[in-house]
Design a protein around this motif. Structure first.
Motif, PDB file in Angstrom:
ATOM      1  N   ILE A  91      -1.620   6.360 -37.356  1.00 51.33           N
ATOM      2  CA  ILE A  91      -0.238   6.376 -37.836  1.00 51.33           C
ATOM      3  C   ILE A  91      -0.020   5.243 -38.834  1.00 51.33           C
ATOM      4  N   HIS A  92      -0.577   4.066 -38.536  1.00 53.77           N
ATOM      5  CA  HIS A  92      -0.472   2.932 -39.461  1.00 53.77           C
ATOM      6  C   HIS A  92      -1.144   3.267 -40.795  1.00 53.77           C
ATOM      7  N   ASP A  93      -2.321   3.915 -40.721  1.00 50.90           N
ATOM      8  CA  ASP A  93      -3.049   4.282 -41.939  1.00 50.90           C
ATOM      9  C   ASP A  93      -2.254   5.288 -42.764  1.00 50.90           C
ATOM     10  N   ALA A  94      -1.643   6.258 -42.075  1.00 53.42           N
ATOM     11  CA  ALA A  94      -0.854   7.277 -42.773  1.00 53.42           C
ATOM     12  C   ALA A  94       0.374   6.647 -43.426  1.00 53.42           C
ATOM     13  N   ALA A  95       1.016   5.711 -42.713  1.00 52.17           N
ATOM     14  CA  ALA A  95       2.183   5.024 -43.265  1.00 52.17           C
ATOM     15  C   ALA A  95       1.797   4.224 -44.510  1.00 52.17           C
ATOM     16  N   ALA A  96       0.621   3.612 -44.453  1.00 51.79           N
ATOM     17  CA  ALA A  96       0.134   2.873 -45.618  1.00 51.79           C
ATOM     18  C   ALA A  96      -0.101   3.829 -46.787  1.00 51.79           C
ATOM     19  N   GLU A 148       6.928  19.233 -33.195  1.00 56.14           N
ATOM     20  CA  GLU A 148       6.819  20.085 -32.007  1.00 56.14           C
ATOM     21  C   GLU A 148       5.474  19.879 -31.317  1.00 56.14           C
ATOM     22  N   GLY A 149       4.464  19.495 -32.091  1.00 60.26           N
ATOM     23  CA  GLY A 149       3.158  19.224 -31.519  1.00 60.26           C
ATOM     24  C   GLY A 149       2.273  20.443 -31.376  1.00 60.26           C
ATOM     25  N   THR A 150       2.842  21.634 -31.448  1.00 59.41           N
ATOM     26  CA  THR A 150       2.070  22.875 -31.338  1.00 59.41           C
ATOM     27  C   THR A 150       2.843  23.989 -32.027  1.00 59.41           C
ATOM     28  N   PHE A 205      11.463  18.379 -30.541  1.00 64.80           N
ATOM     29  CA  PHE A 205      10.803  17.411 -31.405  1.00 64.80           C
ATOM     30  C   PHE A 205      10.462  16.151 -30.606  1.00 64.80           C
ATOM     31  N   LYS A 206       9.226  15.682 -30.752  1.00 65.27           N
ATOM     32  CA  LYS A 206       8.793  14.470 -30.074  1.00 65.27           C
ATOM     33  C   LYS A 206       9.200  13.259 -30.915  1.00 65.27           C
ATOM     34  N   ALA A 207       9.985  12.375 -30.310  1.00 65.25           N
ATOM     35  CA  ALA A 207      10.508  11.225 -31.051  1.00 65.25           C
ATOM     36  C   ALA A 207       9.396  10.351 -31.610  1.00 65.25           C
ATOM     37  N   GLY A 208       8.263  10.271 -30.894  1.00 69.05           N
ATOM     38  CA  GLY A 208       7.156   9.441 -31.349  1.00 69.05           C
ATOM     39  C   GLY A 208       6.581   9.879 -32.682  1.00 69.05           C
ATOM     40  N   SER A 209       6.775  11.153 -33.022  1.00 73.42           N
ATOM     41  CA  SER A 209       6.256  11.670 -34.285  1.00 73.42           C
ATOM     42  C   SER A 209       6.950  11.055 -35.492  1.00 73.42           C
ATOM     43  N   ILE A 231      17.851   9.657 -35.228  1.00 78.84           N
ATOM     44  CA  ILE A 231      17.233  10.471 -36.270  1.00 78.84           C
ATOM     45  C   ILE A 231      16.516  11.726 -35.722  1.00 78.84           C
ATOM     46  N   PRO A 232      15.644  11.603 -34.706  1.00 77.75           N
ATOM     47  CA  PRO A 232      14.927  12.805 -34.243  1.00 77.75           C
ATOM     48  C   PRO A 232      15.818  13.976 -33.855  1.00 77.75           C
ATOM     49  N   PRO A 233      16.836  13.784 -33.006  1.00 80.96           N
ATOM     50  CA  PRO A 233      17.688  14.933 -32.674  1.00 80.96           C
ATOM     51  C   PRO A 233      18.475  15.447 -33.878  1.00 80.96           C
ATOM     52  N   LYS A 234      18.802  14.545 -34.805  1.00 78.98           N
ATOM     53  CA  LYS A 234      19.537  14.959 -36.015  1.00 78.98           C
ATOM     54  C   LYS A 234      18.665  15.863 -36.873  1.00 78.98           C
ATOM     55  N   VAL A 235      17.416  15.461 -37.089  1.00 79.46           N
ATOM     56  CA  VAL A 235      16.505  16.252 -37.906  1.00 79.46           C
ATOM     57  C   VAL A 235      16.201  17.585 -37.214  1.00 79.46           C
ATOM     58  N   GLU A 236      16.001  17.537 -35.913  1.00 76.01           N
ATOM     59  CA  GLU A 236      15.731  18.764 -35.160  1.00 76.01           C
ATOM     60  C   GLU A 236      16.876  19.766 -35.321  1.00 76.01           C
ATOM     61  N   GLN A 237      18.100  19.275 -35.238  1.00 76.87           N
ATOM     62  CA  GLN A 237      19.259  20.157 -35.370  1.00 76.87           C
ATOM     63  C   GLN A 237      19.321  20.778 -36.762  1.00 76.87           C
ATOM     64  N   ILE A 238      19.042  19.974 -37.783  1.00 79.28           N
ATOM     65  CA  ILE A 238      19.065  20.463 -39.162  1.00 79.28           C
ATOM     66  C   ILE A 238      18.019  21.562 -39.358  1.00 79.28           C
ATOM     67  N   VAL A 239      16.817  21.293 -38.872  1.00 78.27           N
ATOM     68  CA  VAL A 239      15.706  22.226 -39.070  1.00 78.27           C
ATOM     69  C   VAL A 239      15.961  23.572 -38.392  1.00 78.27           C
TER      70      VAL A 239
END
Length: 241
Positions: free
Chosen positions: A134-139, A152-154, A164-168, A224-232
């Protein structure tokens, strides 16, 4: 037979781009990353669109005006099927990459292209390595490579969506890049619906306005996670939200 022939055509298309792959690798070895990216970003969208062409699928894209200009972003959307990644790569005019499971990094040819795309491979069974990925991707976002995440993970495969998993969302918060929610509908019909290629499906892709992540408090990040999930999911025809 139709499914087999379609997969063979996909493979031969990739093989036909071996020259571009060699040139991209040569440019990377020489430290010419701009040339590597130019080759990759000209080749991969063509492959992605070709996949929809041979499946005779039609694609309707909405909200292109919502794409931030000259900024890397984190695309976050629902995950219906295996055609989701080609959909985004082929029909969003913005260079991007994604975090992929480590197993994909062992598939010949595909893995080479993924590395040229600057994909990050993640070993899910190792928390330490997962966090490093995740750090590498953020970089990578900081270097200008937009990322794609499916929280969603799957794959939902046309069924009820998964929470939606908040950790994502850590990648977006670490990179401080805008989140661009995307809604995908119809990709699962191409393969997952019948476990074989189904020709003539219609797919829609809706790009929503970006959501800034820089300067947020922990409390604001948690919203943010529940907000984005609702939008999607509110944009799906059945209004699964």
């Amino acid at each position: 037979m139709t499914t087999f022939i379609t997969f063979v055509r996909m493979l031969f298309y990739m093989l036909s781009k071996n020259k571009q792959l060699r040139l991209a690798k040569k440019a990377e070895k020489a430290g010419n990353y701009a040339e590597r990216d130019r080759i990759v970003n000209e080749t991969v969208p063509g492959w992605a669109k070709y996949m929809f062409k041979i499946c005779k699928a039609t694609v309707d894209v909405k909200g292109l005006e919502n794409l931030p200009k000259d900024r890397a972003v984190v695309f976050i959307g629902n995950h219906q099927g295996n055609m989701d990644i080609p959909l985004l790569f082929g029909f969003i005019p913005k260079p991007m990459t994604f975090v992929a499971k480590a197993e994909l990094g062992k598939i010949p040819l595909l893995a080479d292209w993924m590395r040229m795309l600057q994909c990050t491979f993640i070993e899910r069974k190792s928390p330490r390595k997962s966090m490093q990925a995740i750090h590498d991707a953020a970089a990578g976002v900081g270097k200008g490579y937009s990322q794609v995440i499916f929280p969603e993970g799957t794959r939902s495969k046309g069924g009820p969506h998964h929470e939606f998993k908040a950790g994502s969302f850590k990648l977006a918060f670490m990179s401080k890049a805008p989140i661009v929610p995307v809604t995908i509908d119809g990709t699962w019909k191409i393969y997952e619906a019948n476990k074989k290629i189904t020709k003539g499906c219609h797919v829609t892709l809706e790009i929503h306005p970006p959501i800034e992540t820089e300067g947020l408090t922990r409390e604001q990040q948690a919203e943010i996670p529940p907000k984005v999930e609702q939008i999607v999911f509110a944009a799906l025809p059945n209004k699964e939200a």
